[in-house]
Write an enzyme that holds these catalytic residues in place. Structure first.
Site, mmCIF file in Angstrom:
data_model
loop_
_atom_site.group_PDB
_atom_site.id
_atom_site.type_symbol
_atom_site.label_atom_id
_atom_site.label_comp_id
_atom_site.label_asym_id
_atom_site.label_seq_id
_atom_site.Cartn_x
_atom_site.Cartn_y
_atom_site.Cartn_z
ATOM 1 N N TYR B 438 31.247 -11.984 -5.753
ATOM 2 C CA TYR B 438 31.441 -12.967 -6.839
ATOM 3 C C TYR B 438 31.680 -14.379 -6.311
ATOM 4 C CZ TYR B 438 36.588 -11.779 -6.834
ATOM 5 O OH TYR B 438 37.900 -11.548 -6.547
ATOM 6 N N GLU B 439 31.589 -15.307 -7.213
ATOM 7 C CA GLU B 439 31.665 -16.744 -6.873
ATOM 8 C C GLU B 439 30.574 -17.124 -5.862
ATOM 9 O OE1 GLU B 439 33.880 -18.427 -8.775
ATOM 10 O OE2 GLU B 439 32.868 -20.208 -8.010
ATOM 11 N N GLY B 440 29.412 -16.472 -6.001
ATOM 12 C CA GLY B 440 28.295 -16.706 -5.094
ATOM 13 C C GLY B 440 28.309 -15.719 -3.946
ATOM 14 N N GLN B 445 25.996 -18.330 -0.391
ATOM 15 C CA GLN B 445 26.768 -19.250 0.459
ATOM 16 C C GLN B 445 25.924 -19.696 1.652
ATOM 17 O OE1 GLN B 445 29.707 -20.141 -0.743
ATOM 18 N NE2 GLN B 445 29.560 -18.554 -2.312
#
Lengths: 596, 596
Positions: B438-440, B445
């Site tokens: 999650y969050e990329g 990234q």
């Protein structure tokens, strides 16, 4: 969730081309194991795995096995599947023909074991343990015990278990405390065993436990342990299950994975004592168990391969379906299936290339086990046995560690969906996580490799292996196919690295055993990567030579591609491991316990 | 299960010595953030984490959040803990003082975030998301929206959420379809969002959603997305929650981990449409969200560190207690605690040394975020911002990937007990597994690092970083302390390797973007390992210079030992990564989809 389809084409390639099934079927006792029979077995096993076992994998995980007042109840559908499994003759695939088995080679058995574990690892543990118990009994049981129990175990009418671990005796079996007191022709057992896989269930009408215990005057430690057979029901004269024995499952563990495989706490002798029969010689129990250690460890190694294959199929199918994002190289196009994204390809090829390497390595070792047993030439048998002894810890440790890594990559390919249980990807990670632990942790395998196997013959088995690898590297280098030569330097460098590290390790094992052990897992993993490279190099040579046309050509070209990826993207890990090992481990051993 | 004890001594060392908290507290707005205050905050946060949050971690995992007709109910004890958390001022630690926050540096916030996530990651997600929503509103909301909502979000009276993902729009937010139709001073929203963390619960009397949606005439793709604030209850004039808005949690995901954190499917506008208010400018929603991307990614990176720390403490405590097996170096002795076995030491030090490296790196980056915001010198601010932009994807990707590896090692240290849920070790692995997603994802990234950050300034930020690292390597080499110089070659070689690979990557990113992306995760991981080495090298220099006596000496000597282990046993991975990257990725890109 995608459907499991057994990778029969690759299995056949490995069996035929890398493990030389043809030659194997000329060994005494294996005359029936022709490539045609092998094909038929593979096809039939593949069908059974896909149609019968795979559909129960997710439901079994969700429901789990349950403990009731009447004993353990397997997850829905498992009992029926097990009956079909036994009726299909699968429990006796590698079993002794004298007791109804088919006596097929371990090589063929390995492929079947892979399929059972890919499609349903929790289910597959039951026949896996049964095979171990069967072999222990066959090697060490009295004729009477064998006649009474083996036909039922080989046919799958009953299942066998292995009762080793106790709460205070995990990796260290010297600490086993279960007592066995002689009483006439049998013994009475009292004690508790934990982590007993399929220790109780309702799939068959009897369960036969092989149990490590101590007789009253047994010496302390490993030299005072004996092996006993303890049936759940004492058989009547006609072979039918009779009186209930004093052995019970008293609780089930709540585990991270393999939920459908009941992990039992078994209590022996809560009342009058469980009736047991000595198997083999008194105080030789550990040695008797160790007879089948190579087989059991090899099969757990195959579990690592199997769960990795299953995770790969799921991730690959998802990556082909899931449309998300545009290609960076052409930002103007529309959204594409994520398999087109370079990083997803990296993940899938990391999975696929290592799976192929594991399969090749594990199956070739299975064939070596067959040759060690059956080859007519004693020198050849000894050579094969030495290699098996050396490398089985690597099959077990390396394949199961990779199984976890690959199942975790499978989750990652799915993105957020991978974390949702419904998708199925995380079950493979949960299931895979046990394999580097049971049947001896990776640390135990590595200690066996470094502390015993490597040095046991003055390094001869390892030297022979390295020489064989070097000659494969030379074949690659000299080959006229321009796709092969570029693979040679990477492979040759990894072989050289392994040779450097082997020298260090042999010396350390005799002078600084702690430092050798502190790097032993790194050494085991490095050996695994290089053995995988060795088999992928051989596979590439054969794929080039046999390229052919049509489907054959497509298969062989893919093999060349996965071999290339393995050389370029996996083998470099050996350089890191080489450096990690050669720096020694004084820094790890000098630290005081209070500093952790 | 062991008790979580916050590693306050190491946190203080990193904050004071590596991140220069003293200098930070001289920046405008941070005058109150003295080392004394930092100490007090650390002690108080540590107490709260151990006493209030940690005891709910396992029960929350077992029970999970539940969806009822009246909405989502948090696991037992969570609502009360949240009230205590808010009352203690923890929700506003880094918040704007104008709205009731304490305005403390990110550096201090980072330590608190680590403690919340070590003790209870599922709980910690609620304030983590709240902080993101709060910052988005603070930066882009109208004065009216800010006055109405920010005090409640900063005080923790209400919680904020982030509603980005839709089934067809995971990593690719261009595909967002939720509609927002203007109606007077507000909009009506219709659509469905998935994976909404703490999207509904009963811990506070209102939940404020920040939602990405499209207005009717918005352009396609990322340039047509706007940001809306959608409260669960529309506030009355007096600020109390009023009319129920048309937004509901319609189901909860059944996940591998973080069970106590409800992952909601949120439905907007099942009836008349959910009332929402535009935040910032129309069609600038994605840019507005990206304002807090560095903060959110940094905090998820800290989750990786935090769960690794928790897994380490559990494994270490088990290894000190569990007696099993004798030492190989002295077979005659009795059984010892397994922490004495070399391979267990390898595992524990692999965990500990990387945890310390992650902590140092992540906290130093947090301090750089503070300097980028607050430093009086514009050039210094720009320099710090460039480094933050370059390295936050590495903090996120590297720390979360290591979090999974380390939690998995924690399971392994326990042997068979690690696989049993009761032990607690496998919860950390299950929880840790979401952080690289999650969050990329790590792939996202890495694409950000290679595709944007590395090249955005012609490589200047990376060059400056490499130069700083080289000078640290020289300091090590020249130091008179005989414990330091031996670390220099390993660290210098890793810096050189990173420099080689950076050149290749910059060139590939402009000529063969697919190949650059196919190696981007390898590059991100390599950068992470070298950054960890950089901070461990700095830590070793300081530990040597400040060695002192008594407890200080013990701490500093341990730091020298973990730094040594990191150089000898972790940094060699960079050589493998270097080779993997430099070999290119043509082999991965040339394979047809049908070949997988």
């Amino acid at each position: 969730m995608s459907t499991y389809i057994a990778p029969v084409r690759d299995m056949r390639f490995v069996m035929t081309e890398l493990a030389d099934l043809d030659a194997l079927s000329s060994l005494p006792g294996f005359e029936e194991a022709t490539p045609e029979l092998a094909d038929a077995v593979l096809e039939e096993a593949a069908r059974f795995a896909t149609e019968v076992l795979a559909p129960l994998n997710k439901t079994g995980d969700a429901q789990g096995a349950r403990l009731t007042d009447g004993g353990v109840i397997a997850a829905d559908g498992f009992a029926q599947a097990y009956r079909q499994f036994a009726e299909g003759g699968w429990t006796g695939l590698g079993g002794d023909p004298e007791f109804g088995g088919q006596g097929l080679p371990e090589l063929l058995h390995a492929a079947a074991v892979e399929m059972w574990n890919s499609s349903n690892m929790a289910f597959a543990l039951c026949p896996l343990l049964n095979a171990g118990a069967t072999e222990a009994l066959r090697h060490h049981g009295s004729d009477d015990l064998k006649q009474r129990y083996l036909p039922k175990l080989v046919s799958g009418a009953w299942t066998g278990t292995m009762n080793l671990t106790e709460p205070q005796a995990g990796s260290d079996l010297a600490a086993v405390r279960t007592k066995a007191v002689p009483e006439g022709d049998h013994y009475r057992l009292h004690g508790q065993k934990i982590f007993i896989t399929w220790g109780d269930h309702d799939m068959t009408d009897n369960v036969i436990h092989l149990v490590l215990a101590r007789t009253p005057d047994a010496p302390e430690g490993v030299r005072g342990i004996s092996l006993f057979l303890v049936p759940k029901f004492l058989p009547n004269a006609d072979g039918s299950p009779g009186q209930r024995n004093d052995v019970h499952c008293v609780s089930l563990e709540h585990k991270l994975g393999i939920h459908a495989s009941p992990t039992c706490v078994m209590s022996f002798g809560d009342k009058e004592g469980a009736i047991g029969y000595l198997v083999g010689q008194e105080n030789k129990g550990l040695a008797h168990m160790f007879t089948m250690m190579n087989e059991a460890r090899q099969k757990v190694g195959i579990q690592g391969l199997a769960i990795a294959e299953r995770a790969y199929q799921q991730a690959r199918d998802y990556a082909k379906e899931r449309v998300q994002g545009r290609l960076a190289a052409s930002r103007t196009g529309g959204a594409v299936a994520i398999i087109q994204h370079p990083d997803v390809r990296r993940m899938l090829l990391t999975m696929k290339s290592q799976i192929e390497a594991m399969r090749a390595f594990a199956y070739v070792m299975a064939a070596d086990m067959d040759r060690a047993h059956r080859h007519p030439d004693a020198a050849e048998r000894a050579l094969r046995q030495a290699r098996v002894d050396l490398l089985i810890p690597v099959v077990k440790g390396w394949c199961t560690e990779l199984g976890v890594d690959i199942a975790s990559l499978g989750v990652q390919v799915h993105g957020g969906m991978g974390f949702i249980e419904e998708t199925g990807a995380c079950q493979y990670l949960r299931d895979a996580r046990i394999a580097p632990i049971y049947e001896g942790t990776t640390g135990i395998q590595a200690a066996d490799l470094v502390g015993r196997k490597l040095a046991s013959d003055g390094g001869a088995a390892m030297s022979a292996l390295l020489a064989e690898m070097r000659s494969v590297a030379q074949e690659l280098e000299r080959n006229a196919d321009a796709r092969l030569a570029p693979m040679a330097p990477a492979f040759a460098a990894s072989v050289q690295a392994l040779e450097d590290v082997t020298k260090w390790m042999c010396s350390a094992a005799s002078t600084h055993v702690d430092e050798a052990l502190a790097s032993s897992v790194d050494f085991l993993m490095m050996t695994g990567y290089v053995c995988g490279g060795w088999q992928m190099a051989r596979a590439a040579l054969i794929a080039s030579a046999n390229e052919g046309a049509g489907e054959d050509q497509a298969f062989h070209r893919t093999k060349l591609a996965t071999a290339r990826f393995y050389m370029e993207k996996i083998l470099p890990k050996t350089h890191a491991l080489r450096e990690m090992i050669l720096r020694g481990a004084a820094g790890a051993m000098d630290i005081g316990i209070e500093q952790f």
